[in-house]
Design a protein around this motif. Sequence first.
Motif, PDB file in Angstrom:
ATOM      1  N   ASP A 101     -17.486  25.010 -58.594  1.00 35.51           N
ATOM      2  CA  ASP A 101     -16.195  25.418 -57.475  1.00 35.51           C
ATOM      3  C   ASP A 101     -15.612  23.999 -57.762  1.00 35.51           C
ATOM      4  O   ASP A 101     -15.722  23.011 -58.515  1.00 35.51           O
ATOM      5  CB  ASP A 101     -16.741  25.411 -56.023  1.00 35.51           C
ATOM      6  CG  ASP A 101     -17.386  24.182 -55.553  1.00 35.51           C
ATOM      7  OD1 ASP A 101     -17.006  23.176 -56.164  1.00 35.51           O
ATOM      8  OD2 ASP A 101     -18.054  24.224 -54.402  1.00 35.51           O
ATOM      9  N   ASN A 155     -17.593  34.886 -60.155  1.00 32.69           N
ATOM     10  CA  ASN A 155     -16.900  34.845 -59.005  1.00 32.69           C
ATOM     11  C   ASN A 155     -17.561  34.837 -57.685  1.00 32.69           C
ATOM     12  O   ASN A 155     -17.106  34.881 -56.856  1.00 32.69           O
ATOM     13  CB  ASN A 155     -16.136  36.226 -59.119  1.00 32.69           C
ATOM     14  CG  ASN A 155     -15.025  36.374 -58.261  1.00 32.69           C
ATOM     15  OD1 ASN A 155     -14.106  35.592 -57.884  1.00 32.69           O
ATOM     16  ND2 ASN A 155     -15.137  37.118 -57.080  1.00 32.69           N
ATOM     17  N   MET A 187     -19.451  34.365 -54.548  1.00 30.76           N
ATOM     18  CA  MET A 187     -19.215  33.173 -53.528  1.00 30.76           C
ATOM     19  C   MET A 187     -18.117  32.381 -53.814  1.00 30.76           C
ATOM     20  O   MET A 187     -17.957  31.266 -53.360  1.00 30.76           O
ATOM     21  CB  MET A 187     -20.529  32.536 -53.222  1.00 30.76           C
ATOM     22  CG  MET A 187     -21.593  33.525 -52.554  1.00 30.76           C
ATOM     23  SD  MET A 187     -22.849  32.846 -52.496  1.00 30.76           S
ATOM     24  CE  MET A 187     -23.961  32.893 -54.123  1.00 30.76           C
ATOM     25  N   GLY A 188     -16.973  32.811 -54.445  1.00 26.25           N
ATOM     26  CA  GLY A 188     -15.763  31.981 -54.913  1.00 26.25           C
ATOM     27  C   GLY A 188     -15.971  30.907 -55.877  1.00 26.25           C
ATOM     28  O   GLY A 188     -15.075  30.153 -56.208  1.00 26.25           O
ATOM     29  N   LYS A 222     -10.555  34.054 -55.597  1.00 26.20           N
ATOM     30  CA  LYS A 222     -11.370  33.136 -55.176  1.00 26.20           C
ATOM     31  C   LYS A 222     -10.553  32.212 -54.229  1.00 26.20           C
ATOM     32  O   LYS A 222     -11.291  31.358 -53.225  1.00 26.20           O
ATOM     33  CB  LYS A 222     -11.698  32.221 -56.591  1.00 26.20           C
ATOM     34  CG  LYS A 222     -12.324  32.669 -57.494  1.00 26.20           C
ATOM     35  CD  LYS A 222     -12.786  31.711 -58.672  1.00 26.20           C
ATOM     36  CE  LYS A 222     -13.935  32.216 -59.761  1.00 26.20           C
ATOM     37  NZ  LYS A 222     -13.076  33.345 -60.188  1.00 26.20           N
ATOM     38  N   THR A 274     -16.797  35.632 -50.155  1.00 24.81           N
ATOM     39  CA  THR A 274     -16.018  34.313 -50.742  1.00 24.81           C
ATOM     40  C   THR A 274     -15.438  33.326 -50.040  1.00 24.81           C
ATOM     41  O   THR A 274     -14.835  32.473 -50.312  1.00 24.81           O
ATOM     42  CB  THR A 274     -15.055  34.835 -51.756  1.00 24.81           C
ATOM     43  OG1 THR A 274     -13.852  35.485 -50.886  1.00 24.81           O
ATOM     44  CG2 THR A 274     -15.709  35.671 -52.918  1.00 24.81           C
TER      45      THR A 274
END
Length: 360
Positions: A85, A236, A238-239, A295, A336
Amino acid sequence: MDRPPFRAEHIGSLLRPRRLLEFQGERKSLEDECIVEALRWQERIGLEVATDGEFRRESWRLGFVAKVQGFARADAVGDVDLQRDDAGNVARIGAAPLAVAKVRRTGPIVADEVAFSLKHTRCCVKATLPAPSYLHYPRGRACVDAGVYPDLDRFFADVVEIYVQELQALHAAGGRYLQIDEVAQPLLCDETLRAAVRARGDDPDALIDLYIDLINRIVRRRPPGMTIGVHMCRGNAMGRWMASGSYERIAERTFNTLEADAFFLEYDSERAGGFEPLRFVPKGKRVVLGLVSTKSRALEEKDALKRRIEAASRYVALEDLSLSPQCGFASHQKGTGMTFEEQEAKLRLVVQTAREVWKR
């Protein structure tokens, strides 16, 4: 447009209602109720295409292995499944498919989902399936028990047959639109991941050729009248994301030899590079630009989207372009972090921008 892909598209998964996520017990009737609500919501915001939000699946990929006989779950082999992330956190995805017995289709995978949706919407219903590369990429040669499949080609033949059977069932159910979600090819644009697959003994360029061939073997046996698009993104769930790198490394081979009707391409951040690789897209093949991020919670500016569409049209004719988010809103059932209001604002933006750009 009368046939897909439409000018305003979306990739498939939607945020699950909280009551569905929290429910314990037999979920089918609640899933049905939530899916009908989601289908009507997609109609209200002006989409011509609809999905069931993938509400019956744990994630975009695990719904497939849960319904196909012969698969177990295992760890990936090598550093090929690291999610990142923007804060610098890194985590493994895990739950890689492993064929521990001969794989075979014992019932519908998505055909039943589409059959239900078709009864409850006037939109064109899109089915989504993970690409066959997902069954190989996380573990490479170790994607099968060697005692079950000493010959990997036999495994791939069985996998292709499963997809072909499902496309036939999808067609029989009334489905005419399929999106194949391909993550491995764009991941192999990233030099770090190319090095990771080399470290376990795989040639990344040979993998690209293999994954193109597997999709082509399926597409060539599709039922008449079925549109097939291939969606490409760099992770992608969970962001988070898995890779960075322009399509340039795969563009000439993938865009010219993959026999799908359309490409759905992630283009929501600098990680995807510029539009220059689109010069390899054959004339008349459709490209859906994934310019709206699932996201980031920030809402894109309509004029900025229009400028990016204009920039892409230097390489692909405007009449062959469409607009969508870069990925689904809930590649995993956990979502997300985006809210339902933010999801709706993004999809409304896609619809409104498409109407203004393509004057319809």
